[in-house]
Design a protein around this motif. Structure first.
Motif, PDB file in Angstrom:
ATOM      1  N   LYS A 179      36.365  32.956  32.285  1.00 36.23           N
ATOM      2  CA  LYS A 179      37.738  33.451  32.466  1.00 36.23           C
ATOM      3  C   LYS A 179      37.792  34.964  32.307  1.00 36.23           C
ATOM      4  CE  LYS A 179      40.123  29.278  31.007  1.00 36.23           C
ATOM      5  NZ  LYS A 179      41.060  28.699  30.049  1.00 36.23           N
ATOM      6  N   LEU A 180      37.049  35.479  31.357  1.00 34.52           N
ATOM      7  CA  LEU A 180      37.016  36.919  31.136  1.00 34.52           C
ATOM      8  C   LEU A 180      36.431  37.640  32.347  1.00 34.52           C
ATOM      9  CD1 LEU A 180      37.408  39.326  29.228  1.00 34.52           C
ATOM     10  CD2 LEU A 180      35.083  38.900  28.401  1.00 34.52           C
ATOM     11  N   MET A 181      35.341  37.138  32.881  1.00 36.95           N
ATOM     12  CA  MET A 181      34.711  37.750  34.057  1.00 36.95           C
ATOM     13  C   MET A 181      35.632  37.654  35.272  1.00 36.95           C
ATOM     14  SD  MET A 181      31.966  39.039  33.023  1.00 36.95           S
ATOM     15  CE  MET A 181      30.907  39.343  34.377  1.00 36.95           C
ATOM     16  N   LEU A 182      36.288  36.525  35.435  1.00 38.99           N
ATOM     17  CA  LEU A 182      37.204  36.339  36.558  1.00 38.99           C
ATOM     18  C   LEU A 182      38.391  37.301  36.451  1.00 38.99           C
ATOM     19  CD1 LEU A 182      37.899  34.723  39.095  1.00 38.99           C
ATOM     20  CD2 LEU A 182      39.091  33.096  37.628  1.00 38.99           C
ATOM     21  N   SER A 183      38.956  37.443  35.248  1.00 40.86           N
ATOM     22  CA  SER A 183      40.091  38.350  35.076  1.00 40.86           C
ATOM     23  C   SER A 183      39.674  39.808  35.288  1.00 40.86           C
ATOM     24  CB  SER A 183      40.726  38.172  33.696  1.00 40.86           C
ATOM     25  OG  SER A 183      39.811  38.539  32.692  1.00 40.86           O
ATOM     26  N   LEU A 184      38.464  40.186  34.847  1.00 43.65           N
ATOM     27  CA  LEU A 184      37.968  41.540  35.091  1.00 43.65           C
ATOM     28  C   LEU A 184      37.761  41.787  36.586  1.00 43.65           C
ATOM     29  CD1 LEU A 184      35.389  42.084  32.193  1.00 43.65           C
ATOM     30  CD2 LEU A 184      37.561  43.241  32.523  1.00 43.65           C
ATOM     31  N   LEU A 212      39.689  44.343  41.572  1.00 50.22           N
ATOM     32  CA  LEU A 212      40.131  44.268  42.964  1.00 50.22           C
ATOM     33  C   LEU A 212      41.546  44.824  43.123  1.00 50.22           C
ATOM     34  CD1 LEU A 212      38.737  40.794  44.065  1.00 50.22           C
ATOM     35  CD2 LEU A 212      38.023  43.040  44.875  1.00 50.22           C
ATOM     36  N   MET A 213      42.426  44.497  42.182  1.00 49.41           N
ATOM     37  CA  MET A 213      43.799  45.006  42.253  1.00 49.41           C
ATOM     38  C   MET A 213      43.803  46.527  42.126  1.00 49.41           C
ATOM     39  SD  MET A 213      45.968  42.093  40.157  1.00 49.41           S
ATOM     40  CE  MET A 213      46.954  43.324  39.431  1.00 49.41           C
ATOM     41  N   PHE A 214      43.009  47.045  41.211  1.00 48.00           N
ATOM     42  CA  PHE A 214      42.941  48.495  41.031  1.00 48.00           C
ATOM     43  C   PHE A 214      42.431  49.174  42.294  1.00 48.00           C
ATOM     44  CE2 PHE A 214      40.542  52.290  39.769  1.00 48.00           C
ATOM     45  CZ  PHE A 214      41.573  53.031  39.219  1.00 48.00           C
TER      46      PHE A 214
END
Length: 169
Positions: A3-8, A13-15
């Motif tokens: 989950k941490l890797m996915l959120s990072l 990508l958003m940034f």
């Protein structure tokens, strides 16, 4: 951990997406054409001495003149500013002359037309004036808007020119 890797990864990508979006936005003051003039350089409202001083100061900021150079550059700029003022006044006079000539030409033209033709001519003249006014107001698309529109709907400039020629024929 997943989950941490996915959120990072998603935040990265958003940034990256936001960073690209900001790069394409132009500064409102940078129009990319010569119509935009800084208020301090509206030369028609300044004397030749003020214009020369502004130009010299602006060059001095970048080139770092010596005192001797500054005086010489100022005198050159002053001569050019005086010539520019003279050209501008001549341009205003010639524009007034041209306007009077056009009005006289229009009066001569109207004398040679029949009343029906005069009516049609006046309507056509009013329509052209309305279109020019609408263009100034922004209702009519500018060249930049046409290019953006044509690029987005997939048509090429050559096709548009052929279409415009066929409509006018």
């Amino acid at each position: 951990m997943k989950k941490l890797m996915l959120s990072l990864a998603l935040s990265g990508l958003m940034f990256a997406g936001f960073a690209q979006e900001k790069g394409n936005v132009k500064n409102q003051n940078d129009r990319g054409d010569r119509r935009f003039v800084k208020k301090e350089f509206q030369l028609d409202k300044k004397s030749a001495e003020e214009i020369a001083q502004l130009r010299t100061d602006r060059m001095d900021e970048k080139l770092k003149f010596t005192d001797k150079q500054r005086k010489e550059i100022y005198s050159l700029q002053l001569d050019q500013a005086k010539k520019d003022k003279e050209y501008a006044s001549n341009r205003k006079e010639s524009m007034e002359r041209m306007k009077k000539d056009r009005m006289a030409q229009r009066e001569k033209l109207m004398k040679n037309l029949s009343p029906d033709q005069q009516k049609l001519f006046k309507e056509s003249f009013a329509e052209n004036r309305k279109q020019r006014h609408n263009r100034k107001e922004g209702d009519r698309p500018t060249r930049r808007n046409r290019i953006e529109r044509n690029g987005s709907d997939g048509r090429k400039g050559e096709e548009n020119r052929k279409e415009a020629v066929s409509k006018n024929s």
